[in-house]
Design a protein around this motif. Structure first.
Motif, short mmCIF file in Angstrom:
data_model
loop_
_atom_site.label_atom_id
_atom_site.label_comp_id
_atom_site.label_asym_id
_atom_site.label_seq_id
_atom_site.Cartn_x
_atom_site.Cartn_y
_atom_site.Cartn_z
N THR A 38 0.72 -1.22 0.07
CA THR A 38 0.06 -0.05 0.11
C THR A 38 0.93 1.20 0.21
OG1 THR A 38 -0.11 -0.12 2.46
CG2 THR A 38 -2.03 -1.16 1.15
N ILE A 39 1.95 1.31 0.49
CA ILE A 39 2.93 2.24 0.67
C ILE A 39 4.38 1.95 0.40
CG2 ILE A 39 3.80 4.32 1.84
CD1 ILE A 39 1.40 4.18 3.75
N GLU A 40 5.28 2.84 -0.42
CA GLU A 40 6.39 2.34 -0.58
C GLU A 40 7.35 3.63 -0.77
OE1 GLU A 40 7.64 1.35 -4.93
OE2 GLU A 40 5.59 0.57 -4.81
N GLY A 41 8.60 3.61 -0.36
CA GLY A 41 9.35 4.75 -0.32
C GLY A 41 10.85 4.33 0.22
N THR A 42 11.64 5.56 0.16
CA THR A 42 12.82 5.39 0.97
C THR A 42 12.47 5.35 2.49
OG1 THR A 42 12.92 7.79 1.50
CG2 THR A 42 13.85 6.90 -0.76
N ALA A 43 13.52 4.60 3.22
CA ALA A 43 13.21 4.54 4.67
C ALA A 43 12.86 5.87 5.34
CB ALA A 43 14.46 3.70 5.20
N LYS A 44 13.77 6.87 5.17
CA LYS A 44 13.31 8.32 5.55
C LYS A 44 12.26 8.61 5.47
CE LYS A 44 15.46 13.01 5.63
NZ LYS A 44 16.62 13.87 4.80
N LEU A 87 9.45 6.95 4.73
CA LEU A 87 8.30 6.12 5.54
C LEU A 87 8.34 6.38 7.02
CD1 LEU A 87 8.72 2.64 3.94
CD2 LEU A 87 7.12 4.35 3.61
N LEU A 88 9.59 6.94 7.54
CA LEU A 88 9.74 7.25 8.91
C LEU A 88 8.86 8.61 9.12
CD1 LEU A 88 13.41 6.49 9.63
CD2 LEU A 88 11.49 5.49 10.95
N GLY A 89 9.00 9.49 8.04
CA GLY A 89 8.44 10.53 8.21
C GLY A 89 6.83 10.70 7.64
N ASN A 90 6.16 9.60 7.14
CA ASN A 90 4.89 9.44 6.82
C ASN A 90 4.09 9.44 7.93
OD1 ASN A 90 2.20 7.69 5.89
ND2 ASN A 90 3.49 8.33 3.86
N ASP A 91 2.84 10.26 7.78
CA ASP A 91 1.96 10.34 9.05
C ASP A 91 1.28 9.09 9.07
OD1 ASP A 91 2.66 12.65 9.86
OD2 ASP A 91 1.11 13.87 8.59
N ARG A 92 0.82 8.43 8.04
CA ARG A 92 0.15 7.18 8.24
C ARG A 92 0.86 6.13 8.82
NH1 ARG A 92 -2.52 3.99 3.10
NH2 ARG A 92 -3.10 2.26 3.97
N VAL A 93 2.22 6.18 8.41
CA VAL A 93 3.08 4.96 8.84
C VAL A 93 3.32 5.09 10.38
CG1 VAL A 93 5.41 4.04 8.36
CG2 VAL A 93 4.02 4.50 6.40
N ARG A 94 3.65 6.41 10.59
CA ARG A 94 3.93 6.70 12.09
C ARG A 94 2.71 6.28 12.94
NH1 ARG A 94 8.14 9.91 13.05
NH2 ARG A 94 7.15 10.74 15.10
N GLN A 95 1.65 6.50 12.64
CA GLN A 95 0.32 6.17 13.46
C GLN A 95 0.10 4.71 13.52
OE1 GLN A 95 -3.02 8.51 11.88
NE2 GLN A 95 -1.97 10.64 12.24
N ALA A 96 0.47 3.90 12.38
CA ALA A 96 -0.18 2.65 12.32
C ALA A 96 0.97 1.83 12.82
CB ALA A 96 -0.48 2.24 10.96
N TYR A 97 2.36 1.91 12.60
CA TYR A 97 3.47 1.16 12.74
C TYR A 97 4.64 1.62 13.70
CZ TYR A 97 0.81 -1.08 8.98
OH TYR A 97 -0.04 -1.38 8.18
N LEU A 98 5.01 2.91 14.06
CA LEU A 98 5.84 3.22 14.30
C LEU A 98 5.92 3.64 15.91
CD1 LEU A 98 7.52 5.41 11.81
CD2 LEU A 98 7.53 3.09 11.97
#
Length: 252
Positions: free
Chosen positions: A228-234, A236-247
């Protein structure tokens, strides 16, 4: 190095992976993050030949490996360390390691000489053993000990050591930190970076998404069998959706 195109995996009527495409370039650490049941392990099993593809294509160094038997994939340079380590608990540490070198040797037996004994006579395999011992001195101390009696961290070291005995150019790791104390998790993640720095490409599935992204070059988010989402690690670490769900809180 690795290219997955529109891969799907099904168990009977249940589709666990649906039209997944991803790539891992030579010399990268790429991580796949996602909740339990997202299809991550099913995807890794398909890449390594443990389960068949329903559809799609997988290539390693532009050689088609989809629907290829696992042992042939290992010979091409892809080693898989599955979730839970899957070491041979009743065998010694030494025998576990030498089993990892079987792709370097003919299957022929010489007289009454055991496979393990024959492996140890091969100069190239002995050199690989020495490399593993230098990386994991504790394993050299426990050579005659049954693998099942090792601690969780030692078993993970053994699983990685066994994979290295096949002289891989790429290693897939599924949840290497599972069940380990935080200090051991940090050591395993440092080791993964070291392996990359020594020329081994890494595809990593890790329950600690924050820690995984901190050592990765790129990442993919997998949900309900799809990317559903892909990108550099940096990124993804800054992605709000990723942060809320997984970080959540990381041990790294």
């Amino acid at each position: 190095m690795l290219k997955v195109e529109k891969a799907s995996v099904a168990y009977g009527q249940v589709t666990a992976v649906r039209d997944v495409s991803l790539s891992v370039n030579d010399g990268e650490i790429v991580t796949i993050i996602g909740a339990n049941g997202a299809g991550k392990t099913s995807l890794l099993n398909a890449i390594s030949g443990v389960v068949p593809l329903k559809s799609g294509d997988i290539r390693l160094d532009d050689k088609k490996i989809s629907r290829m038997p696992s042992h042939k994939i290992v010979k091409l340079g892809l080693a898989y360390i599955p979730e839970g380590r899957q070491i041979f608990g009743a065998m010694s540490v030494k025998d576990n390691l030498t089993m990892g070198a079987y792709v370097q040797c003919s299957r022929k037996r010489l007289g009454s000489l055991s496979y393990s004994g024959w492996f140890m006579k091969r100069q190239d395999v002995r050199a690989d053993l020495d490399t593993v011992y230098k990386m994991f001195p504790i394993l050299k101390e426990r050579l005659k000990q049954k693998a099942g009696s090792l601690s969780g961290g030692e078993q993970q070291m053994l699983a990685i050591g066994r994979a290295l005995m096949s002289s891989p150019k790429m290693i897939i790791l599924d949840e290497p930190s599972l069940g380990l104390a935080p200090n051991l998790v940090r050591e395993i993640l440092k080791l993964i970076v070291r392996l990359r720095d020594e020329g081994i490409t890494i595809l990593l599935v890790e329950q600690d998404a924050n820690a995984a992204l901190k050592i990765a070059d790129r990442g993919y988010v997998m949900e309900r069998g799809q990317i559903t989402i892909e990108g550099t690690a940096k990124d993804l670490l800054g992605n709000d959706r990723v942060r809320q769900a997984y970080l959540g809180k990381s041990v790294a």
